[in-house]
Design an enzyme around this catalytic site. Structure first.
Site, PDB file in Angstrom:
ATOM      1  N   PHE A  29       0.793  -1.338   0.173  1.00  0.00           N
ATOM      2  CA  PHE A  29      -0.392   0.010  -0.070  1.00  0.00           C
ATOM      3  C   PHE A  29       0.919   0.952   0.127  1.00  0.00           C
ATOM      4  CE2 PHE A  29      -4.832   1.023   0.877  1.00  0.00           C
ATOM      5  CZ  PHE A  29      -4.928   0.180  -0.035  1.00  0.00           C
ATOM      6  N   HIS A  50      -8.247  11.434  -2.176  1.00  0.00           N
ATOM      7  CA  HIS A  50      -7.843  10.481  -2.470  1.00  0.00           C
ATOM      8  C   HIS A  50      -7.275  10.237  -4.150  1.00  0.00           C
ATOM      9  CE1 HIS A  50      -7.628   6.068  -3.291  1.00  0.00           C
ATOM     10  NE2 HIS A  50      -7.213   6.007  -1.521  1.00  0.00           N
ATOM     11  N   LEU A 110     -14.780   5.777  -4.136  1.00  0.00           N
ATOM     12  CA  LEU A 110     -13.610   6.023  -3.602  1.00  0.00           C
ATOM     13  C   LEU A 110     -13.424   3.813  -4.578  1.00  0.00           C
ATOM     14  CD1 LEU A 110     -11.090   5.403  -2.290  1.00  0.00           C
ATOM     15  CD2 LEU A 110     -12.712   4.065  -0.562  1.00  0.00           C
ATOM     16  N   GLU A 150      -7.067   1.583  -2.890  1.00  0.00           N
ATOM     17  CA  GLU A 150      -5.821   2.487  -3.370  1.00  0.00           C
ATOM     18  C   GLU A 150      -5.201   0.877  -3.247  1.00  0.00           C
ATOM     19  OE1 GLU A 150      -4.012   4.762  -0.681  1.00  0.00           O
ATOM     20  OE2 GLU A 150      -1.511   3.522  -0.380  1.00  0.00           O
ATOM     21  N   ARG A 168      -0.989   9.040  -0.435  1.00  0.00           N
ATOM     22  CA  ARG A 168      -2.420   9.912  -1.790  1.00  0.00           C
ATOM     23  C   ARG A 168      -1.688  11.398  -1.144  1.00  0.00           C
ATOM     24  NH1 ARG A 168      -6.520   6.246   2.544  1.00  0.00           N
ATOM     25  NH2 ARG A 168      -6.251   4.788   0.833  1.00  0.00           N
ATOM     26  N   ARG A 190      -2.549  10.788   6.286  1.00  0.00           N
ATOM     27  CA  ARG A 190      -2.806   9.579   7.115  1.00  0.00           C
ATOM     28  C   ARG A 190      -2.017   8.208   5.872  1.00  0.00           C
ATOM     29  NH1 ARG A 190      -5.940   5.894   5.354  1.00  0.00           N
ATOM     30  NH2 ARG A 190      -7.497   7.047   4.380  1.00  0.00           N
TER      31      ARG A 190
END
Lengths: 236, 578
Positions: B123, B238, B248, B251, B282, B390
């Site tokens: 990720f 995002h 969304l 990811e 991001r 984040r």
């Protein structure tokens, strides 16, 4: 993107005013790629603020907006208006549930049925320091059943349930499948006892309505059939 | 108004507001310790937006490759652009592994490695494959499992109740007042503790991945009680929002190897993060996308680029990313197996929120003075774990771990403390809000005001920010707040009054949006998700600080004296490169 004129009939009911539900008609212009939820929002936000319905994620994962459109149970946020021919829509609450207001139904009984099948892992074996070992194919066996968003579209479409409201219904039985076929679970016997009941798995008459209604395309009837086999195997 | 009967008064030890992962995990902990707990939630618990999270939950299990707590800690600190509080981050990574194994023991169906362990995928911003996942519905299965555990342990739910006021007096929390959405009527919840776990508030923006419910109601309640919010200027965009919808696309798509392409078919991330490429954090990827779009390299010159999954092949897409595929097909009629998917940055996550200490206790100032009995966890809170940005999969872990920690601390508090008296006239504030919405006859519809707010927030305080735009936005916000005073609703009834609670939510959006903008205007540097075009560099000398912001009668008051906790010997601030 073009605009189109549509005619929408919505079954309205306000418990504070109305003796029984009635159809109300709205003529409006919407984008041609609108979903059913977009249309309800357009009505609620710009035409008639008194319309009530549930919605949240608008991306078909929260399960709030199941309703009946032109005779079919659908998820409003996922369904483009052009799924239906002609520019006429008839929107009503999910059948088989009591109406709280307009398109909002009482889901408490639906969630109570989930509780009946003990929707949690039951463990007799010791808990390991790390994870329980489960092979990819064993996970694959329950993966699709875990996609269920508890929208109620399946349960509401089931004729067996219309005939007997105590029947667990497809969503609760699918939940039972998800645990009974989970290799980590030690509660199979208990749960099989619960569904091997006059209001359990045997009221499923393989009508396939639930599978057709499922907005997540889960093969519900197939899983319930596997449950029937499991119950039989267990009783031998 | 129906408020005075016994039915409308509940005395219960612990109240949890919100039924996402943070709220449910806390409630479960409190119930397991044998205390009474009520969860108040404006949607049925399984409808909460934690269920929208797709890609995974971070923990250094090292099931797929080598990993360590130290590395998870470093990645999170670097991801936060050094604004995250390192004591909080340390606690977080130390507890993360336990949190995931607990979930597995509760029955969460995780995708598995060949040898039957929890599978982990790469990720953005994580140096090792650390995202424990269940296909691409990780948040959904965690949410449902926690709900089921709460059922098992008899947590009491007040579903479809909307909190209208917090009962705080003399710096002590005494409960909340909530409106029963189904039947109408105000209910008093008299409690020893209140946990605010109402999640994110992306609905302040037009293009957002967030649900309709994500309106930051508890943040507005905090402001109304003279308490501050922290670091609100840090809003995460995002990079893979579905074009025009903002929905969304996980990811996890990039974690599994998807590319991002511009109009020349170029994997443009090589210009912006040559090492991590598409798996940069991001903030970095969103800025790269927006730069490509601004410089005319969006697809067909428009405001989107492509997410390309095609080379992953049908099998991998359907096994690992079925929801990503389904969303693109359903909302854009694009089959990700055969075609690239149009994407654009979408408002996704809020690093800021209600300030709390490492024990999840709400604080009221830079010194850390605690509001007694008041707690917060999950996206609504700011501990500050995520600092200025984040990392993906740290949010499910944050909500779960700090939900549990909150539950543990609350349980201890419940044993040691009795009930405090209610405030005098506890219904006044909530009643006044409802009356003003119900009685207005001449104003405009709330939807109009909300749409203008969302449009202008997306336009003026997005991925790139400049002072001129934001001052313009501030003026617009002031006008919208004025107009909101005369807002009117069509529905004057009690039963399921969607009009009423939507109108209330718009007021909340307007309230905290001003704090986002004021914070962003004041912060004259670029750090993490906050990018100021006139100040493109991070400025540690002047701005290695948290923002605390209050609403006062004289306007928004800012305080920048709260410094982040930094272990200088272990993780001193460095330049952030990927």
């Amino acid at each position: 993107m073009a605009k189109e004129n549509i005619i929408v009939k919505i079954l309205r009911y306000n418990p504070e005013k109305d003796k029984k539900p009635f159809w109300k008609k709205y003529d409006l212009e919407v984008d041609d790629d609108s979903t059913i939820l977009d249309i309800l929002n357009e009505i609620h936000w710009n035409i008639d603020g008194t319309l009530a319905y549930r919605r949240s994620c608008r991306s078909s994962i929260c399960g709030s907006c199941a309703m009946k459109v032109n005779g079919q149970n659908v998820l409003a946020c996922k369904t483009p208006m052009h799924k239906f021919k002609g520019n006429k829509l008839k929107i009503e609450p999910l059948p088989g549930f009591s109406i709280l207001k307009d398109l909002v139904v009482d889901m408490d009984g639906f969630f109570e049925k989930m509780k009946r099948i003990k929707p949690y892992l039951i463990l007799d074996k010791p808990i390991p320091d790390k994870e329980f070992i489960q092979k990819p194919d064993e996970f694959e066996c329950i993966r699709e059943s875990a996609i269920c968003i508890l929208c109620g579209a399946c349960t509401s479409s089931c004729p067996s349930l219309w005939a007997n409201e105590d029947y667990l219904g497809p969503a609760a039985l699918l939940k039972a499948y998800r645990f009974i076929f989970d290799t980590r679970d030690d509660g199979k016997d208990e749960r099989i006892d619960i569904i091997n009941d006059k209001n359990g798995i045997w009221r499923c008459h393989t009508i396939f309505n639930c599978m057709e209604a499922c907005p997540k395309d889960i093969k519900i009837t197939e899983y319930l059939s596997r449950l029937k086999v499991k119950v039989l195997e267990n009783s031998i | 108004m129906k408020t005075d009967e016994a039915k409308y008064y509940h005395k219960i030890e612990a109240v949890v507001v919100g039924a996402g992962l943070a709220g449910l995990r806390a409630a479960l902990e409190i119930a397991k310790k044998g205390h009474q707990v009520a969860v108040i939630t404006k949607v049925y618990p399984t409808r909460s937006h934690s269920g929208g999270a797709q890609g995974g939950i971070a923990a250094a299990l090292a099931n797929s490759a080598e990993d360590s707590l130290e590395l998870h800690m470093y990645d999170t600190i670097k991801g936060s652009d050094y604004l995250g509080d390192q004591d909080v981050i340390e606690l977080f990574v130390n507890e993360a592994i336990k949190t995931v194994y607990e979930y597995e023991h509760m029955g969460v169906p995780f995708s598995r490695t060949e040898d039957g362990k929890i599978n982990q995928r790469p990720f953005g911003g994580h140096s090792s494959p650390r995202a424990c996942f269940s296909a691409d519905i990780t948040g959904h299965v965690l949410l449902h499992t926690l709900y089921e555990q709460c059922v098992k342990y008899n947590v009491h739910f007040y579903s479809e109740f909307q909190v209208f006021s917090l009962l705080i007096k003399d710096n002590i929390s005494r409960g909340v007042v909530a409106w029963d959405i189904r039947e109408g009527g105000l209910h008093i919840f008299h409690s020893k503790t209140v946990l605010l776990a109402t999640g994110g508030y992306g609905r302040a923006f037009k293009i957002t991945s967030n649900a309709h419910a994500n309106t930051g109601d508890s943040l507005a309640l905090i402001l109304e009680n003279g308490l501050p919010l922290e670091d609100m200027e840090f809003v995460q965009f995002h990079p893979t929002g579905l074009y025009k919808h903002g929905i969304l696309l996980s990811e996890a798509a990039r974690g599994e190897g998807a590319y991002i392409l511009n109009s020349d078919g170029e994997r443009f991330m090589k210009k912006y993060a040559s090492d991590k490429m598409e798996l940069a954090p991001r903030d970095v990827v969103s800025r790269a996308e927006q730069t490509e779009i601004n410089e005319g390299r969006g697809i067909n010159g428009k405001d989107y680029v492509y997410l390309d999954l095609r080379h992953l092949g049908e099998k991998k897409i359907m096994e690992r990313l079925p929801q990503v595929w389904e969303l693109a097909l359903n909302y854009l009629k694009v089959d990700g197996i055969k075609e690239p998917v149009p994407i654009q940055p979408t408002a996704h996550y809020s690093m800021g929120g209600i300030p709390a200490n490492i024990n999840t206790e709400v604080i009221r100032d830079a010194k850390g003075t605690v509001v007694r009995g008041l707690y917060t966890a999950g996206e609504a809170s700011c501990l500050s774990l995520h600092g200025a940005n984040r990392l993906g999969t740290n949010s499910l872990q944050d909500a779960s771990t700090f939900g549990r920690i909150a539950g543990k601390n609350i349980s201890k508090f419940l044993v040691e403390n009795g009930y405090e008296d209610l405030t005098s006239n506890p219904l006044d504030v909530a009643r006044a809000k409802i009356s003003s919405l119900m009685n207005g006859n001449v104003g405009e519809k709330h939807s109009k005001i909300r749409e203008e707010l969302q449009e202008n927030m997306t336009k003026y305080v997005g991925v790139f920010r400049n002072e001129e735009d934001m001052l313009k936005l501030l003026k617009i916000l002031k006008q919208l707040q004025e107009r909101y005073k005369n807002v009117t609703i069509d529905d004057k009834g009690y039963a399921y009054n969607l009009d009423l609670f939507e109108a209330y939510e718009v007021g909340n959006l307007l309230s905290f949006s001003e704090i986002i903008v004021e914070g962003a205007i004041a912060r004259k540097e670029s750090r993490g998700a906050h990018y100021r075009t006139g100040f493109p560099k991070r400025d540690d000398k002047n701005w290695l600080k948290h923002t605390l912001a209050w609403k006062t009668e004289e306007g928004v008051k800012l305080d920048h004296s709260k410094e982040p906790v930094i272990f200088m010997d272990r993780f001193p601030p460095q330049e952030r490169k990927y």
